[in-house]
Design a protein around this motif. Structure first.
Motif, PDB file in Angstrom:
ATOM      1  N   UNK A   1       0.861  -1.178   0.000  1.00  0.00           N
ATOM      2  CA  UNK A   1       0.000   0.000   0.000  1.00  0.00           C
ATOM      3  C   UNK A   1       0.906   1.239   0.000  1.00  0.00           C
ATOM      4  N   UNK A   2       0.905   1.988  -1.083  1.00  0.00           N
ATOM      5  CA  UNK A   2       1.690   3.216  -1.164  1.00  0.00           C
ATOM      6  C   UNK A   2       0.729   4.397  -1.075  1.00  0.00           C
ATOM      7  N   UNK A   3       0.923   5.222  -0.053  1.00  0.00           N
ATOM      8  CA  UNK A   3      -0.040   6.277   0.258  1.00  0.00           C
ATOM      9  C   UNK A   3       0.637   7.637   0.226  1.00  0.00           C
ATOM     10  N   UNK A   4      -0.029   8.601  -0.337  1.00  0.00           N
ATOM     11  CA  UNK A   4       0.414   9.992  -0.265  1.00  0.00           C
ATOM     12  C   UNK A   4      -0.038  10.556   1.071  1.00  0.00           C
ATOM     13  N   UNK A   5       0.900  10.721   1.994  1.00  0.00           N
ATOM     14  CA  UNK A   5       0.539  11.117   3.351  1.00  0.00           C
ATOM     15  C   UNK A   5       0.073  12.561   3.448  1.00  0.00           C
ATOM     16  N   UNK A   6       0.194  13.310   2.356  1.00  0.00           N
ATOM     17  CA  UNK A   6      -0.327  14.678   2.369  1.00  0.00           C
ATOM     18  C   UNK A   6      -1.843  14.710   2.177  1.00  0.00           C
ATOM     19  N   UNK A   7      -2.409  13.562   1.808  1.00  0.00           N
ATOM     20  CA  UNK A   7      -3.854  13.462   1.622  1.00  0.00           C
ATOM     21  C   UNK A   7      -4.535  13.474   2.991  1.00  0.00           C
ATOM     22  N   UNK A   8      -5.401  14.433   3.268  1.00  0.00           N
ATOM     23  CA  UNK A   8      -6.009  14.520   4.606  1.00  0.00           C
ATOM     24  C   UNK A   8      -6.918  13.349   4.945  1.00  0.00           C
TER      25      UNK A   8
ATOM     26  N   UNK B   1      -6.099  10.165   4.483  1.00  0.00           N
ATOM     27  CA  UNK B   1      -5.346   8.907   4.466  1.00  0.00           C
ATOM     28  C   UNK B   1      -5.691   7.996   5.636  1.00  0.00           C
ATOM     29  N   UNK B   2      -6.157   8.545   6.769  1.00  0.00           N
ATOM     30  CA  UNK B   2      -6.564   7.665   7.870  1.00  0.00           C
ATOM     31  C   UNK B   2      -7.767   6.830   7.471  1.00  0.00           C
ATOM     32  N   UNK B   3      -8.686   7.419   6.704  1.00  0.00           N
ATOM     33  CA  UNK B   3      -9.848   6.665   6.229  1.00  0.00           C
ATOM     34  C   UNK B   3      -9.420   5.560   5.281  1.00  0.00           C
ATOM     35  N   UNK B   4      -8.410   5.851   4.436  1.00  0.00           N
ATOM     36  CA  UNK B   4      -7.916   4.843   3.496  1.00  0.00           C
ATOM     37  C   UNK B   4      -7.336   3.657   4.253  1.00  0.00           C
ATOM     38  N   UNK B   5      -6.529   3.941   5.258  1.00  0.00           N
ATOM     39  CA  UNK B   5      -5.931   2.869   6.061  1.00  0.00           C
ATOM     40  C   UNK B   5      -7.008   2.061   6.771  1.00  0.00           C
ATOM     41  N   UNK B   6      -7.995   2.740   7.334  1.00  0.00           N
ATOM     42  CA  UNK B   6      -9.079   2.025   8.024  1.00  0.00           C
ATOM     43  C   UNK B   6      -9.825   1.095   7.068  1.00  0.00           C
ATOM     44  N   UNK B   7     -10.074   1.555   5.840  1.00  0.00           N
ATOM     45  CA  UNK B   7     -10.771   0.702   4.864  1.00  0.00           C
ATOM     46  C   UNK B   7      -9.931  -0.525   4.515  1.00  0.00           C
ATOM     47  N   UNK B   8      -8.620  -0.293   4.332  1.00  0.00           N
ATOM     48  CA  UNK B   8      -7.728  -1.400   3.997  1.00  0.00           C
ATOM     49  C   UNK B   8      -7.733  -2.446   5.101  1.00  0.00           C
ATOM     50  N   UNK B   9      -7.570  -1.989   6.349  1.00  0.00           N
ATOM     51  CA  UNK B   9      -7.471  -2.930   7.461  1.00  0.00           C
ATOM     52  C   UNK B   9      -8.810  -3.570   7.793  1.00  0.00           C
ATOM     53  N   UNK B  10      -9.909  -2.892   7.479  1.00  0.00           N
ATOM     54  CA  UNK B  10     -11.224  -3.467   7.765  1.00  0.00           C
ATOM     55  C   UNK B  10     -11.511  -4.689   6.896  1.00  0.00           C
ATOM     56  N   UNK B  11     -10.818  -4.803   5.756  1.00  0.00           N
ATOM     57  CA  UNK B  11     -11.013  -5.965   4.881  1.00  0.00           C
ATOM     58  C   UNK B  11     -10.413  -7.235   5.471  1.00  0.00           C
ATOM     59  N   UNK B  12      -9.542  -7.076   6.462  1.00  0.00           N
ATOM     60  CA  UNK B  12      -8.885  -8.200   7.140  1.00  0.00           C
ATOM     61  C   UNK B  12      -8.163  -9.125   6.148  1.00  0.00           C
ATOM     62  N   UNK B  13      -7.575  -8.524   5.136  1.00  0.00           N
ATOM     63  CA  UNK B  13      -6.837  -9.312   4.158  1.00  0.00           C
ATOM     64  C   UNK B  13      -5.455  -9.705   4.661  1.00  0.00           C
TER      65      UNK B  13
ATOM     66  N   UNK C   1       8.078   4.602   7.492  1.00  0.00           N
ATOM     67  CA  UNK C   1       8.035   6.075   7.527  1.00  0.00           C
ATOM     68  C   UNK C   1       6.603   6.608   7.385  1.00  0.00           C
ATOM     69  N   UNK C   2       5.718   6.250   8.317  1.00  0.00           N
ATOM     70  CA  UNK C   2       4.305   6.631   8.172  1.00  0.00           C
ATOM     71  C   UNK C   2       3.974   8.071   8.552  1.00  0.00           C
ATOM     72  N   UNK C   3       4.992   8.869   8.904  1.00  0.00           N
ATOM     73  CA  UNK C   3       4.787  10.301   9.182  1.00  0.00           C
ATOM     74  C   UNK C   3       3.690  10.525  10.218  1.00  0.00           C
ATOM     75  N   UNK C   4       2.776  11.467   9.946  1.00  0.00           N
ATOM     76  CA  UNK C   4       1.771  11.810  10.961  1.00  0.00           C
ATOM     77  C   UNK C   4       0.659  10.773  11.057  1.00  0.00           C
ATOM     78  N   UNK C   5       0.779   9.707  10.266  1.00  0.00           N
ATOM     79  CA  UNK C   5      -0.175   8.607  10.384  1.00  0.00           C
ATOM     80  C   UNK C   5       0.158   7.694  11.563  1.00  0.00           C
ATOM     81  N   UNK C   6       1.336   7.889  12.159  1.00  0.00           N
ATOM     82  CA  UNK C   6       1.815   6.996  13.212  1.00  0.00           C
ATOM     83  C   UNK C   6       0.821   6.836  14.376  1.00  0.00           C
ATOM     84  N   UNK C   7       0.307   7.911  14.982  1.00  0.00           N
ATOM     85  CA  UNK C   7      -0.609   7.716  16.121  1.00  0.00           C
ATOM     86  C   UNK C   7      -1.834   6.886  15.750  1.00  0.00           C
TER      87      UNK C   7
END
Length: 400
Positions: A109-116, A118-130, A138-144
Motif C-alpha cells: 500500500x503506497x499512500x500519499x501522506x499529504x492526503x487529509x 489517508x486515515x480513512x484509506x488505512x481504516x478501509x484497507x485494514x477493515x477488509x482483514x486481508x 516512515x508513516x509520518x503523521x499517520x503513526x498515532x
C-alpha cells in the motif's frame, strides 16, 4: 496420469479450486494445501505431481481464501510513502527478498501522506482483514492512528526515524543516527579540517537531532564547540540544500567553512549543484560529506562521501520481526540483504561504525552489525532493533 475435467462440473470460464486440483492429481486436499504453502516435509514426487496439474491448468491459488479458511491469511501488508521517496525502493528490496523465501505474500500500500483522508484509506484497507500484520515504513503523521490499530491487536512493525524509538510500543527497526553523525564529522576532523559546517535536517525529526548531536560530540572531542555561524537549517530536500549553499557561498571567502557535513544526501546534491554553478571545486575548496548513501550518490560528480544506512537490511529485519509476531514458529530463511549492504565499489572504501557510541567493528571491517535490545526477545511490542551505519569514503571529501 491425471483425470480429465468433467464437463458437467467445471467449464473453461470457471476457476479451479483446491478440490479440483486434488481430484486431478489423485491426492488429498490437504496434500495440495501443503504443497502450495511450501511445507518442507513433502516428498519431491508428491510436490511434482501436484505442480504438474497446477502448471497445466494455470491454477492461481486464492491466498486470501486460503488464509480465511485457516483462520488467518498468508498475506502481510507493507505501508509506504510514495515509491519515489529516496530509500523506499531499497527497503522494499530487502522486504521482497525475505518474503520470497517464505510461504507468505506481500500486499503493498503506497499512500500519499499529504492526503487529509489517508486515515480513512488505512481504516478501509485494514477493515477488509486481508493481511495478518502490517509493516509501516516512515508513516509520518499517520503513526498515532496506526498505533491505535496495534493496541487493538494488529501485529505491526515500524521503520520510523522521525520520533524516538521509546515512543513506539510496537517493534521498531532503525539505525544509529548519532554514531553516523559522529563518524561523518570525525572523518573530516581526521583529515585535518577544523572549520566544519553542518546543514541540519528538520528540527522536528528525531534522526536530524541525533545526527546533529553526533556532530557536536565529535567536535568537542577535539576541543571545539559548534559555531552558530556554521550551522544552517535544511529540510532534507535538494531545494533547501541549494538555498543553504547559496547562503554559505555568498559570504566572504574567509568566512567559508573548510568542510561541510550535510545531514542527508538529498541536500548534499543541492550543494554540489550550486558549487558547480559557481565554479567551486569539491573537495579542493570545500570538502563535503552526506548521510544515507542513496543509489545515485556514487554517480554524482564528484562521488559523494556519505554515511550509509543499511536500507535493504532494515526492510529484511522488519519483515522478519513481523512474521515472528504473526507466527512465533516462523523459521527464518537466509537472505542476501545483509551481504548486499556490504558491497564494494571502485574508488570507495567503507568504514564500519566506530567511536564511543558504537560497538567495536568485527575483524573483516565490512559487515554491518545489528545491535538488539539486551532484553528477552519479546513479541508484544518491546523489541527495538538498531542497525549500525558505515562511512563510505569517496572523492567529495578527500582531495586527490
Amino acid at each position: 496420469m491425471h483425470q480429465a475435467l468433467d464437463v458437467g462440473e467445471t467449464t473453461m470460464d470457471e476457476k479451479l479450486t483446491i478440490q479440483d486440483i486434488a481430484r486431478l492429481a489423485g491426492v488429498s486436499k490437504s496434500s495440495v494445501s501443503r504443497v502450495l504453502n511450501n511445507y518442507p516435509a513433502i516428498s519431491q514426487e508428491l510436490r511434482e505431481r501436484v505442480m504438474r496439474v497446477v502448471r497445466e491448468y494455470n491454477f492461481v491459488p486464492n491466498v486470501t481464501a486460503r488464509g480465511l479458511a485457516g483462520g488467518k491469511t498468508r498475506l502481510v501488508g507493507v505501508l509506504t510513502p510514495p515509491l519515489t521517496w529516496p530509500a523506499i525502493p531499497e527497503m522494499l528490496r530487502g522486504v521482497a527478498e525475505y518474503i520470497e523465501r517464505t510461504s507468505y505474500e506481500m500486499v503493498l500500500y503506497s499512500i500519499n501522506f499529504e492526503n487529509p483522508t489517508h486515515t480513512d484509506v488505512v481504516d478501509r484497507i485494514l477493515s477488509l482483514r486481508m493481511v495478518s500484520g502490517l509493516l509501516a515504513i516512515l508513516p509520518c503523521d499517520l503513526t498515532p492512528h496506526l498505533l491505535k490499530h496495534f493496541e487493538r491487536g494488529l501485529p505491526m512493525v515500524m521503520i520510523n526515524d522521525q520520533e524516538p524509538p521509546e515512543h513506539f510500543p510496537c517493534p521498531w527497526v532503525g539505525v544509529d543516527n548519532r554514531t553516523g553523525g559522529y563518524q561523518a564529522t570525525r572523518h573530516l576532523l581526521d583529515l585535518g579540517y577544523r572549520r566544519i559546517a553542518h546543514v541540519m535536517g528538520p528540527k522536528r525529526y528525531y534522526c536530524a537531532q541525533e545526527r546533529f548531536e553526533g556532530y557536536c560530540q565529535a567536535l568537542r572531542e577535539v576541543g571545539l564547540e559548534p559555531d552558530s555561524e556554521l550551522l544552517l537549517q535544511g529540510e532534507f530536500d535538494p531545494a533547501s540544500g541549494r538555498r543553504c549553499a547559496r547562503e554559505l557561498f555568498a559570504r566572504e571567502r574567509t568566512r567559508w567553512p573548510e568542510a561541510i557535513f550535510v545531514a542527508n544526501d538529498q541536500m548534499a546534491y543541492g550543494f554540489l549543484e550550486v558549487a558547480e554553478e559557481q565554479g567551486i571545486q569539491i573537495p579542493q575548496d570545500v570538502a563535503l560529506v552526506g548521510f544515507d548513501d542513496n543509489l545515485v550518490s556514487s554517480h554524482v560528480r564528484p562521488p559523494l562521501t556519505t554515511v550509509r544506512q543499511p536500507f535493504s537490511q532494515m526492510g529484511a529485519k522488519a519483515i522478519e520481526l513481523l512474521l515472528k509476531m504473526v507466527d512465533p514458529d516462523h523459521v527464518l530463511p537466509r537472505t542476501r540483504a545483509a551481504e548486499d549492504e556490504g558491497h564494494s565499489e571502485a574508488g570507495a572504501r567503507m568504514i564500519p561504525a566506530a567511536g564511543p557510541l558504537a560497538a567495536a567493528a568485527d575483524g573483516a571491517g565490512h559487515q554491518l552489525r545489528m545491535r538488539e535490545s539486551s532484553a528477552p526477545y519479546r513479541l508484544d511490542g518491546a523489541i527495538h532493533i538498531q542497525l549500525d551505519t558505515s562511512l563510505v569514503v569517496r572523492a567529495s571529501s578527500v582531495p586527490a
